[in-house]
Design an enzyme around this catalytic site. Structure first.
Site, PDB file in Angstrom:
ATOM      1  N   SER A   2       0.843  -1.199   0.000  1.00  0.00           N
ATOM      2  CA  SER A   2       0.000   0.000   0.000  1.00  0.00           C
ATOM      3  C   SER A   2       0.873   1.242   0.000  1.00  0.00           C
ATOM      4  O   SER A   2       2.009   1.219   0.496  1.00  0.00           O
ATOM      5  CB  SER A   2      -0.905   0.016   1.238  1.00  0.00           C
ATOM      6  OG  SER A   2      -1.576   1.264   1.378  1.00  0.00           O
ATOM      7  N   TYR A  62      -1.650  -0.359  10.263  1.00  0.00           N
ATOM      8  CA  TYR A  62      -1.755  -0.730   8.858  1.00  0.00           C
ATOM      9  C   TYR A  62      -0.551  -0.217   8.080  1.00  0.00           C
ATOM     10  O   TYR A  62       0.068  -0.953   7.287  1.00  0.00           O
ATOM     11  CB  TYR A  62      -3.046  -0.150   8.285  1.00  0.00           C
ATOM     12  CG  TYR A  62      -3.297  -0.476   6.837  1.00  0.00           C
ATOM     13  CD1 TYR A  62      -3.868  -1.686   6.465  1.00  0.00           C
ATOM     14  CD2 TYR A  62      -2.978   0.434   5.834  1.00  0.00           C
ATOM     15  CE1 TYR A  62      -4.104  -1.988   5.136  1.00  0.00           C
ATOM     16  CE2 TYR A  62      -3.207   0.140   4.498  1.00  0.00           C
ATOM     17  CZ  TYR A  62      -3.772  -1.065   4.151  1.00  0.00           C
ATOM     18  OH  TYR A  62      -4.001  -1.355   2.817  1.00  0.00           O
TER      19      TYR A  62
END
Length: 306
Positions: A147, A160
């Protein structure tokens, strides 16, 4: 990019967290290209639906119950896959969650660490098991879902962000270790995807007004309204392309849905000699900064592009 001519016949793929969302979309696309696909998840009901969807489209699919954070569960699952479908040649590390949202000193520490466990420990255990099978055969590919949150930063989503950053570096490190095995590894960022995936799930579940969760959901909604999100299909196309082997020169690198793989292919020799598409500390040019305190320097992780 057009991957309709790519055939993955003979490929046996495992997709973790593949019973829904992006994982299922990627599984369906891999199966359409001829791969035998094993969907790995913790929910039997969702697995049954995912397998039925792939088979209804003419693909070969197997559902496997497993917990990616449990090494024994992973080993049994991979044994089941190879007994049913044949030798594993592709792993998609897709299992993950958004984690707790909020400032680091205010979120629950247990939830924070559990997110690291799912993304990083889970991906590592699957990668380890896959490589133990692929390396002796001198063939295989491992794609771990990364990501922009790991390449840059996502304040209030630190678990995350940190987990994805670790996955990018894990990919680079293990790719170097695996050079002699013929196994290629990639970290892949599918973009901020609308309609499916973490972003849509997060917006759908709602959050208290004024909370960090609400602020992040509002940002994601604004990104979608401003046209800065992407459809899932371009990501699926790039997954197929990476699985085909023609882009193995990119092993160890961080690839995004926005990269033109054919343009990168044209620069393959230069790329292999560089640190392009890898996380690095941005150097500070002291000579251009005058007589200021040279140690008071803010350095950030960045990705370099070709």
């Amino acid at each position: 990019m057009d991957t309709r001519q790519i055939s993955l016949v003979g490929t046996v793929a495992v997709i973790t967290g593949g019973a829904r969302g992006l994982g299922l979309i990627y599984g369906r696309r891999l199966a359409a290209a001829g791969a035998k696909v094993a969907i790995m998840a913790r929910s039997g009901a969702q697995l049954d639906l995912a397998v039925a969807a792939i088979r209804a489209e003419g693909g070969t699919a197997l559902g496997v119950l497993a917990d990616v954070t449990d090494a024994g569960s992973i080993r049994r699952a991979f044994n089941q896959v190879e007994e049913a479908l044949g030798p594993l040649s592709l792993l998609i590390n897709n299992a993950g969650n958004a984690g707790p949202i909020g400032r680091a000193w205010e979120v629950d520490g247990g939830e924070w660490w559990q997110t690291i466990e799912v993304h990083l420990r889970g991906s590592f255990l699957c990668l380890q098991e896959a490589l133990a099978r692929m390396a002796p055969r001198k063939h295989g590919r491992i794609i771990s879902m990364a990501s922009n949150a790991g390449a840059f930063r996502w304040p209030t989503a630190s678990a995350y962000s940190v987990a994805k950053s670790a996955l990018i570096k894990l990919t680079e490190n293990v790719a170097v270790e695996a050079r002699s095995t013929g196994v290629s590894l990639f970290a892949f960022h599918p973009g901020l995807v609308h309609r499916v995936g973490m972003g849509s799930d997060f917006i759908a579940r709602g959050a208290p007004a004024g909370s960090a969760q609400a602020a992040l959901a509002a940002w994601m909604a604004d990104e979608a309204e401003s046209g800065r999100t992407v459809d899932p299909e371009p990501g699926a196309e790039r997954i197929v392309a990476l699985a085909s082997g023609q882009f193995d020169f990119l092993t160890g690198r961080y690839i995004t849905v926005h990269d033109d793989l054919n343009a990168l292919l044209a620069q393959a020799k230069a790329l292999k000699r560089s640190d392009a598409l890898m996380l690095r500390i941005s150097p500070f040019d002291h000579a251009s900064q005058g007589d200021g305190d040279r140690f008071a320097v803010r350095q950030e992780l960045k990705t370099t592009s070709a």
